[in-house]
Design an enzyme around this catalytic site. Structure first.
Site, PDB file in Angstrom:
ATOM      1  N   ASN A   1       0.851  -1.192   0.000  1.00  0.00           N
ATOM      2  CA  ASN A   1       0.000   0.000   0.000  1.00  0.00           C
ATOM      3  C   ASN A   1       0.881   1.235   0.000  1.00  0.00           C
ATOM      4  OD1 ASN A   1      -2.889   0.922   0.329  1.00  0.00           O
ATOM      5  ND2 ASN A   1      -1.893   2.122   1.939  1.00  0.00           N
ATOM      6  N   GLU A   2       0.649   2.108  -0.949  1.00  0.00           N
ATOM      7  CA  GLU A   2       1.385   3.387  -0.996  1.00  0.00           C
ATOM      8  C   GLU A   2       2.858   3.219  -0.616  1.00  0.00           C
ATOM      9  OE1 GLU A   2      -0.726   6.334   1.297  1.00  0.00           O
ATOM     10  OE2 GLU A   2      -2.120   6.697  -0.357  1.00  0.00           O
TER      11      GLU A   2
ATOM     12  N   GLU B   1      -8.106   5.343  -4.070  1.00  0.00           N
ATOM     13  CA  GLU B   1      -8.610   5.986  -2.856  1.00  0.00           C
ATOM     14  C   GLU B   1      -8.814   7.472  -3.112  1.00  0.00           C
ATOM     15  OE1 GLU B   1      -6.037   5.743   0.540  1.00  0.00           O
ATOM     16  OE2 GLU B   1      -5.503   3.670   0.142  1.00  0.00           O
TER      17      GLU B   1
ATOM     18  N   TRP C   1      -5.196  13.837   8.641  1.00  0.00           N
ATOM     19  CA  TRP C   1      -3.760  14.066   8.754  1.00  0.00           C
ATOM     20  C   TRP C   1      -3.317  15.471   8.362  1.00  0.00           C
ATOM     21  CZ3 TRP C   1      -2.660  15.047   3.711  1.00  0.00           C
ATOM     22  CH2 TRP C   1      -3.433  14.415   2.741  1.00  0.00           C
TER      23      TRP C   1
ATOM     24  N   LYS D   1      -9.545   7.551  13.123  1.00  0.00           N
ATOM     25  CA  LYS D   1     -10.967   7.540  13.516  1.00  0.00           C
ATOM     26  C   LYS D   1     -11.702   8.814  13.113  1.00  0.00           C
ATOM     27  CE  LYS D   1      -9.757   8.507  18.346  1.00  0.00           C
ATOM     28  NZ  LYS D   1      -8.301   8.404  18.062  1.00  0.00           N
ATOM     29  N   PHE D   2     -10.965   9.905  12.856  1.00  0.00           N
ATOM     30  CA  PHE D   2     -11.645  11.123  12.392  1.00  0.00           C
ATOM     31  C   PHE D   2     -11.603  11.267  10.869  1.00  0.00           C
ATOM     32  CE2 PHE D   2     -10.475  12.417  16.809  1.00  0.00           C
ATOM     33  CZ  PHE D   2     -11.777  12.380  17.301  1.00  0.00           C
TER      34      PHE D   2
HETATM   35  C1  GLA Z   1      -3.623   6.683   2.473  1.00  0.00           C
HETATM   36  C2  GLA Z   1      -3.635   5.229   2.861  1.00  0.00           C
HETATM   37  C3  GLA Z   1      -4.882   4.810   3.557  1.00  0.00           C
HETATM   38  C4  GLA Z   1      -5.314   5.844   4.550  1.00  0.00           C
HETATM   39  C5  GLA Z   1      -5.476   7.165   3.858  1.00  0.00           C
HETATM   40  C6  GLA Z   1      -5.953   8.276   4.762  1.00  0.00           C
HETATM   41  O1  GLA Z   1      -4.149   6.932   1.268  1.00  0.00           O
HETATM   42  O2  GLA Z   1      -3.432   4.383   1.749  1.00  0.00           O
HETATM   43  O3  GLA Z   1      -4.629   3.567   4.204  1.00  0.00           O
HETATM   44  O4  GLA Z   1      -4.353   5.946   5.545  1.00  0.00           O
HETATM   45  O5  GLA Z   1      -4.225   7.556   3.369  1.00  0.00           O
HETATM   46  O6  GLA Z   1      -6.109   9.481   4.075  1.00  0.00           O
END
Ligand code: GLA
Length: 675
Positions: A158-159, A318, A326, A367-368
């Site tokens: 992931n990323e 996403e 964040w 959670k937010f």
């Molecule tokens: C990234 C991650 C996700 C999540 C989002 C939150 O895109 O891939 O798992 O943490 O950020 O914005």
């Protein structure tokens, strides 16, 4: 091709559908919630979910001991509901046991601090222990689920690089030495490329070389640049190894989710190189809440993704339904904003639009973060918008497989040029590749002109105009390619601080802008960057910001000079005919009005055709296939917009017979058939 195949797999009868759904993290919830999840997914029109991305610790609670029961149940539930799965190999978040068993697998920062676990991506890309454990897990998952009827694609990791790289540990250091030996062959070649005669940095053997760790003064810039390239390659090796295991056991497409323009020198991933390894190119995109025109950045990122996908449809893995968690201030999206965002991505070539995440978390740092199903459940405006979005995507699903109507303008963006520009000790901290690229991209966007994003070495002859913003680093191949483009009739615009160095960060000697000076017919001697809020008046095209220079022209014609200040009389904007084309130089950062004035001159004679009705608020983009096209009109503003068009508006089903009205904040998608 894989994207086309995937979109057909998303419906029971095989008719193409736009992918719609999100990250599904059922392991965060009691199993009693899962049936409701699936029922609500059906209500919203969800057809694809990503499962298992952060499940390593539950799937392999201790080394070599696997527990797949809960995942079996989840996949079964989804399958029974006809919802397809993008299954993760779960390698993104190593569990605590791995960090305890192999403490050297934890990454180390530039200043020598070994990071802890307790978050995610806590591993060093060069760690053999991490790689072995990730491969073993991948093999187990593929063996178990490759032929599961719900699974239609694979989500590796992931990323990559979001939280853990570059790593400066000893293991990475040794891997860097091996990488350098493969690249350069001899230590003398490294010394030459890195210019180590400067500051007594000469190396006698590869063993003396370390990662560019924190030092008393700025570290050798070529070392930093090579370390960025190495760091990208180390993670790419991780991807390749896991993808190879998957491809060995399954024929479904494989992807990993990119992060648009986020990968600067601090998080170096070379997406141009990585995209060649993807069966489907996918991306995650988040708006910055404090950016009042974030949709411009979204549009530019989506165009970049289309470039990475070679013009083919791509996947939005996403985005957020509303706020994230964040940023300093995490604001909810305005009503209608989510629909506009999603439609922008689809308009610019995405054939799937997924979210992070399906159900908002009850615990953890996210959670937010908003979700498709908010904390407030189904009696919320957000949920109603999500359901409405599912319907809207269904209504326009005929666009699947079409391509963005070929743009006539390309903007050049090279990874190395961006990373190079971000190296230390440059004339100005305000010279920013992404910011300058956005200025040009947004100026075009405001006139309804879609641009492609390509590399300096790509074939660009089909574009009428090519823009080169802050191409600090350029290879000889890049220069030859762009010179040939002009010679054969193209119109090239090159901005300040371009052509300065080669791939080793060595200056192209002579006058500035270095490698471009001859083609552009200018000869600049010294840089005179402007102060943070300073602007300088030009004799034409308004004002310049960020940068100015002293110098003159050789073979170019001066279109504008600096009208005042220290560089008064020096050329600011020039034009040179070369071959059958023309090359423009812009030595400063033009304001919007000046940029549009220049683009009008460059684009005269039909080189750039704007879309009537487009503006800073009204985005117009089209996709096409054969004789049919789909025009997306996205109104980001507070006033209704009118666009002249004939066709059928798909969201409402209404016929448009000449004039389309799009209310403030609304979206229209008009099918136009060439008659
Ligand atoms: C990234 C991650 C996700 C999540 C989002 C939150 O895109 O891939 O798992 O943490 O950020 O914005």
């Amino acid at each position: 091709m894989s994207m086309d195949r995937l979109s057909r797999l998303l419906s029971d009868d095989g008719t193409p559908r736009i992918g719609f759904g999100g990250d599904y993290n059922p392991e965060q919830w009691d199993p009693s919630v899962w049936a409701e999840d699936v029922a609500l997914m059906k209500e919203a029109g969800v057809n694809l979910v990503s499962v298992g991305i952060f499940s390593w610790a539950l799937l392999e609670p201790t080394e070599g001991v696997y527990e797949f029961g809960w995942l079996d149940d989840v996949l079964e539930l989804l399958h029974n509901a006809g919802i397809r799965v993008d299954l993760a190999n779960a390698s993104a978040s190593p569990p605590p046991w791995l960090s305890h068993a192999y403490p050297e697998s934890l990454p180390v920062t530039r200043s020598g601090v070994r990071l802890g676990y307790g978050s995610r991506q806590a591993f060093c890309a060069s760690s053999a222990d991490y790689r072995r454990a990730a491969a073993a897990l991948t093999r187990k998952i593929v063996d178990r689920y490759a032929s599961h009827p719900a699974v239609v694609m694979w989500h590796v990791h992931n990323e990559y690089g979001c939280h853990n790289q570059p790593c400066y540990c000893e293991v990475s250091g040794r891997a860097f030495q091996v990488w350098l030996a493969a690249k350069y062959g001899t230590i003398d070649a490294v010394n030459a490329a890195w210019g180590t005669a400067f500051w007594s940095q000469h190396y006698s053997s590869f063993r003396e070389i370390t990662p560019p760790r924190q030092s008393g003064a700025s570290v050798n810039t070529c070392q930093v640049l090579d370390f960025a390239r190495f760091s990208s390659d180390e993670l790419l090796d991780c991807f390749r190894a896991e993808a190879a295991i998957i491809r060995d056991g399954s024929s479904h497409p494989v992807t990993t989710n990119f992060m648009g323009f986020s990968m600067g020198l601090d998080k170096p991933i070379d997406y141009w190189k990585w995209s060649e390894e993807m069966d489907i190119v996918s991306n995650d995109h988040y708006l910055i809440a404090a950016d009042p025109r974030g949709y411009q950045e979204l549009a530019m990122t989506a165009d970049f993704l289309r470039g990475l996908a070679g013009g083919e449809p791509w996947m939005l893995m996403e985005h957020s339904t509303s706020a994230v968690n964040w940023q300093p201030r995490n604001r909810a999206k305005a009503p209608g904003e989510m629909l506009r965002n999603t439609m922008q991505h689809v308009a610019r070539g995405a054939d799937a639009a997924l979210f992070f995440q399906w159900r908002a978390s009850v615990a953890g740092t996210e959670k937010f973060h908003s979700a498709m199903l908010p904390h407030g459940g189904v009696s919320t405006a957000r949920w109603r918008e999500v359901v409405e979005l599912g319907r809207s995507l269904q209504a326009i699903s005929e666009v699947v497989g079409s391509r963005v109507t070929p743009p006539s303008v390309a903007i050049i963006h090279d990874t190395d040029a961006r990373w190079g520009n971000e190296l230390s000790d440059h004339p100005s901290v305000d010279v920013d590749v992404i910011a300058e690229t956005r200025r040009w991209h947004s100026a075009l966007l405001s006139t309804g002109v879609t641009s492609d994003i390509r590399r300096s070495i790509d074939e660009v002859s089909r574009y009428d105009v090519v823009i080169v913003p802050v191409q600090y680093l350029i290879t000889q191949d890049g220069i030859d390619n762009l010179t040939g483009y002009v010679e054969q009739g193209g119109a090239l615009i090159v901005t300040y601080f371009s052509g300065i160095v080669d791939e080793d960060d060595h200056l192209h000697l002579g006058s500035y802008p270095g490698a471009f000076a001859e083609l552009l017919g200018v000869s600049m001697e010294e840089f005179f960057p402007l102060l943070a809020e300073e602007q300088v008046e030009l004799t034409r095209f308004g004002f310049g910001r960020v940068f100015s220079e002293y110098g003159t022209v050789t073979t170019a014609e001066v279109l504008a000079e600096y009208a005042g200040g220290a560089t008064a009389g020096s050329p600011a904007v020039t034009r040179r005919s070369f071959g059958t084309g023309v090359a423009y130089y812009v030595g400063t950062s033009l304001d919007r009005a000046g940029m549009l004035e220049l683009l009008e001159q460059v684009g005269g004679g039909g080189r750039i055709v704007s879309a009537p009705g487009a503006s800073d608020d009204v985005e117009i983009v089209s996709r096409s296939a054969g004789d049919r096209s789909w025009v997306f009109v996205i109104n980001h503003g507070t006033q209704a917009a009118e666009v002249a068009i004939v066709g059928v508006e798909l969201l409402s089903g209404r016929t448009v017979d000449g004039s389309l009205r799009v209310e403030a904040g609304q979206v229209a998608v008009v099918r136009v058939d060439a008659s």
